[in-house]
Design a protein around this motif. Structure first.
Motif, PDB file in Angstrom:
ATOM      1  N   CYS A 259       0.859  -1.183   0.000  1.00 24.64           N
ATOM      2  CA  CYS A 259       0.000   0.000   0.000  1.00 24.64           C
ATOM      3  C   CYS A 259       0.898   1.236   0.000  1.00 24.64           C
ATOM      4  O   CYS A 259       1.581   1.515   0.991  1.00 24.64           O
ATOM      5  CB  CYS A 259      -0.914   0.014   1.228  1.00 24.64           C
ATOM      6  N   TYR A 260       0.929   1.951  -1.121  1.00 26.92           N
ATOM      7  CA  TYR A 260       1.813   3.121  -1.238  1.00 26.92           C
ATOM      8  C   TYR A 260       1.009   4.272  -1.844  1.00 26.92           C
ATOM      9  O   TYR A 260       1.350   4.827  -2.878  1.00 26.92           O
ATOM     10  CB  TYR A 260       3.022   2.765  -2.105  1.00 26.92           C
ATOM     11  N   GLY A 261      -0.087   4.593  -1.175  1.00 25.89           N
ATOM     12  CA  GLY A 261      -0.946   5.674  -1.623  1.00 25.89           C
ATOM     13  C   GLY A 261      -0.424   7.036  -1.180  1.00 25.89           C
ATOM     14  O   GLY A 261       0.694   7.166  -0.681  1.00 25.89           O
ATOM     15  N   VAL A 262      -1.246   8.045  -1.353  1.00 27.95           N
ATOM     16  CA  VAL A 262      -0.837   9.421  -1.055  1.00 27.95           C
ATOM     17  C   VAL A 262      -0.409   9.560   0.408  1.00 27.95           C
ATOM     18  O   VAL A 262       0.644  10.135   0.713  1.00 27.95           O
ATOM     19  CB  VAL A 262      -1.969  10.407  -1.376  1.00 27.95           C
ATOM     20  N   LYS A 263      -1.211   9.046   1.315  1.00 25.30           N
ATOM     21  CA  LYS A 263      -0.899   9.159   2.739  1.00 25.30           C
ATOM     22  C   LYS A 263       0.391   8.437   3.082  1.00 25.30           C
ATOM     23  O   LYS A 263       1.243   8.973   3.817  1.00 25.30           O
ATOM     24  CB  LYS A 263      -2.052   8.597   3.562  1.00 25.30           C
ATOM     25  N   GLU A 264       0.556   7.227   2.548  1.00 31.41           N
ATOM     26  CA  GLU A 264       1.761   6.438   2.831  1.00 31.41           C
ATOM     27  C   GLU A 264       3.003   7.106   2.258  1.00 31.41           C
ATOM     28  O   GLU A 264       4.078   7.077   2.870  1.00 31.41           O
ATOM     29  CB  GLU A 264       1.611   5.023   2.267  1.00 31.41           C
ATOM     30  N   ARG A 265       2.858   7.717   1.074  1.00 31.09           N
ATOM     31  CA  ARG A 265       4.008   8.426   0.489  1.00 31.09           C
ATOM     32  C   ARG A 265       4.387   9.634   1.338  1.00 31.09           C
ATOM     33  O   ARG A 265       5.577   9.887   1.575  1.00 31.09           O
ATOM     34  CB  ARG A 265       3.700   8.839  -0.954  1.00 31.09           C
ATOM     35  N   ASP A 266       3.394  10.382   1.768  1.00 26.36           N
ATOM     36  CA  ASP A 266       3.690  11.521   2.645  1.00 26.36           C
ATOM     37  C   ASP A 266       4.467  11.081   3.875  1.00 26.36           C
ATOM     38  O   ASP A 266       5.428  11.745   4.306  1.00 26.36           O
ATOM     39  CB  ASP A 266       2.396  12.207   3.079  1.00 26.36           C
ATOM     40  N   GLN A 267       4.043   9.966   4.448  1.00 31.42           N
ATOM     41  CA  GLN A 267       4.722   9.469   5.649  1.00 31.42           C
ATOM     42  C   GLN A 267       6.156   9.056   5.339  1.00 31.42           C
ATOM     43  O   GLN A 267       7.080   9.339   6.115  1.00 31.42           O
ATOM     44  CB  GLN A 267       3.933   8.297   6.239  1.00 31.42           C
ATOM     45  N   PHE A 268       6.351   8.389   4.194  1.00 32.05           N
ATOM     46  CA  PHE A 268       7.696   7.961   3.823  1.00 32.05           C
ATOM     47  C   PHE A 268       8.580   9.160   3.514  1.00 32.05           C
ATOM     48  O   PHE A 268       9.732   9.235   3.980  1.00 32.05           O
ATOM     49  CB  PHE A 268       7.640   7.029   2.613  1.00 32.05           C
ATOM     50  N   TYR A 269       8.059  10.121   2.753  1.00 30.59           N
ATOM     51  CA  TYR A 269       8.851  11.302   2.404  1.00 30.59           C
ATOM     52  C   TYR A 269       9.251  12.080   3.658  1.00 30.59           C
ATOM     53  O   TYR A 269      10.370  12.593   3.759  1.00 30.59           O
ATOM     54  CB  TYR A 269       8.070  12.214   1.459  1.00 30.59           C
ATOM     55  N   SER A 270       8.336  12.141   4.624  1.00 32.86           N
ATOM     56  CA  SER A 270       8.651  12.810   5.879  1.00 32.86           C
ATOM     57  C   SER A 270       9.731  12.049   6.641  1.00 32.86           C
ATOM     58  O   SER A 270      10.647  12.652   7.222  1.00 32.86           O
ATOM     59  CB  SER A 270       7.380  12.940   6.730  1.00 32.86           C
TER      60      SER A 270
END
Length: 367
Positions: A259-270
């Motif tokens: 699962c690499y949706g918008v929310k998950e990407r934001d968390q990873f980028y942070s």
């Protein structure tokens, strides 16, 4: 995959122009660059009809493209004047960067760039070096360096690419986390021009080139100890990222979460950022751009979803990712509305044309 039938001229133009598109869309007059919730941005893009309905004329370029143009035009200006040397290039870069500061209204120029240009403007001694800056690790050096890879795309020019990117970067961001971001942005552009494989060459190649960069830093002789003592953060961050994706050794298929949706990407980028704002530092702006490129393949829309529209420093990651995508794919399947009426499109295209002409020209060593 890249289209081998595309002329190099289109790929050069797309590198410069689409970088501006990514910047303008990621910036959106500041409202998307400074929105920390990527889901909000994606909802607003959808309300506008989606990526294909975004007209470039409605989006102002940020400081990223203004400074990228300054870098490109410094490279081409020096190229017109006969013998090219690193010192001449550095002098022209300072001149162009100072000039472009008059074109920052509404473009959210970075404080580090502004303060550094104020310092350069007040100097009369011809020495363009600035002090080491323990807070100089921002992405302002990376966001403007892609065109250096267009000037020095060949493997035998790698030494020039290293020197030009390091020195252009530390004119404002005199910290390895900052100016090594410029090296990554330029190096990956060169890899895109020569179509080096994304997994096998890019990240793995950067880790090798970092060793050459350290040698250059030592040889250059400016604040050597401080610089070398602070290289580890950039190198370790990239090593950790490539390990997490499973491609540190340049083999395999990149591993992404199920699962690499918008929310998950934001968390990873942070998580990979320095202080929670993904893409705002020299190490993670090119890292997020690379992550987006790995995920998107040859899809412009997916590149935008991952690299332009997120809750971080979205215009900088977008400018970098779109430059690399353009160098690989040209304008293929990019909606014309996204770029035809882009601010400064003709200047960007002309800079690309001149860099294409210069790409095989010898660059002289300073004597």
């Amino acid at each position: 995959m890249a289209d081998d039938a595309l002329p190099l001229s289109e790929r050069y133009e797309a590198c410069m122009v689409l970088s501006g598109v990514g910047d303008a869309l990621g910036y959106n007059h500041g409202s998307w660059e400074f929105e920390r919730n990527g889901e909000v941005i994606h909802r607003e893009v959808a309300k506008k009809g989606g990526l294909a309905r975004l007209d470039a004329k409605d989006f102002l370029l940020s400081d990223d493209t203004v400074m990228h143009l300054a870098t490109a035009e410094a490279l081409t200006e020096v190229g017109k004047k006969g013998k090219e040397t690193l010192q001449r290039l550095i002098g022209e870069l300072v001149k162009k960067y100072i000039e472009c500061m008059t074109d920052m209204h509404g473009r959210s120029a970075g404080l580090t760039c502004l303060s550094s240009m104020n310092l350069h403007s007040g100097r009369l001694d011809g020495d363009h070096r600035i002090p080491f800056n323990k807070r100089g690790g921002g992405c302002g050096a990376a966001m403007r360096a892609m065109c250096i890879g267009l000037r020095f795309p060949s493997p035998d020019q790698e030494g020039h690419l290293i020197a030009a990117s390091v020195e252009s970067g530390r004119l404002t961001h005199h910290h390895p986390t900052g100016y090594l971001g410029a090296l990554a942005a330029a190096l990956f552009t060169a890899y895109a021009v020569r179509r080096s494989p994304l997994v096998e060459a890019w990240g793995h190649g950067l880790m090798k080139v970092l060793e050459r960069a350290k040698e250059y830093i030592a040889q250059a002789g400016h604040c050597v100890d401080q610089n070398l003592q602070n290289c580890d953060y950039f190198e370790n961050a990239w090593q950790a990222y490539l390990t997490e994706r499973g491609i540190l050794d340049g083999t395999g298929t990149p591993r992404f979460p199920d699962c690499y949706g918008v929310k998950e990407r934001d968390q990873f980028y942070s998580r990979v950022s320095f202080k929670g704002w993904g893409g705002s530092s020299g190490h993670d702006a090119p890292m997020i751009a690379y992550d987006a490129l790995l995920r998107a393949g040859d899809s412009w829309e997916e590149l935008a979803n991952h690299g332009f529209f997120h809750g971080g420093d979205s215009d900088s990651t977008a400018a970098i990712a779109a430059a690399w995508w353009g160098a690989l794919h040209g304008f293929r399947r990019v909606p014309q509305l996204n770029y035809k009426r882009l601010e400064y499109r003709k200047r960007l295209a002309e800079a690309a044309r001149q860099l294409l002409q210069l790409r095989s020209k010898p660059f002289d060593e300073d004597k």
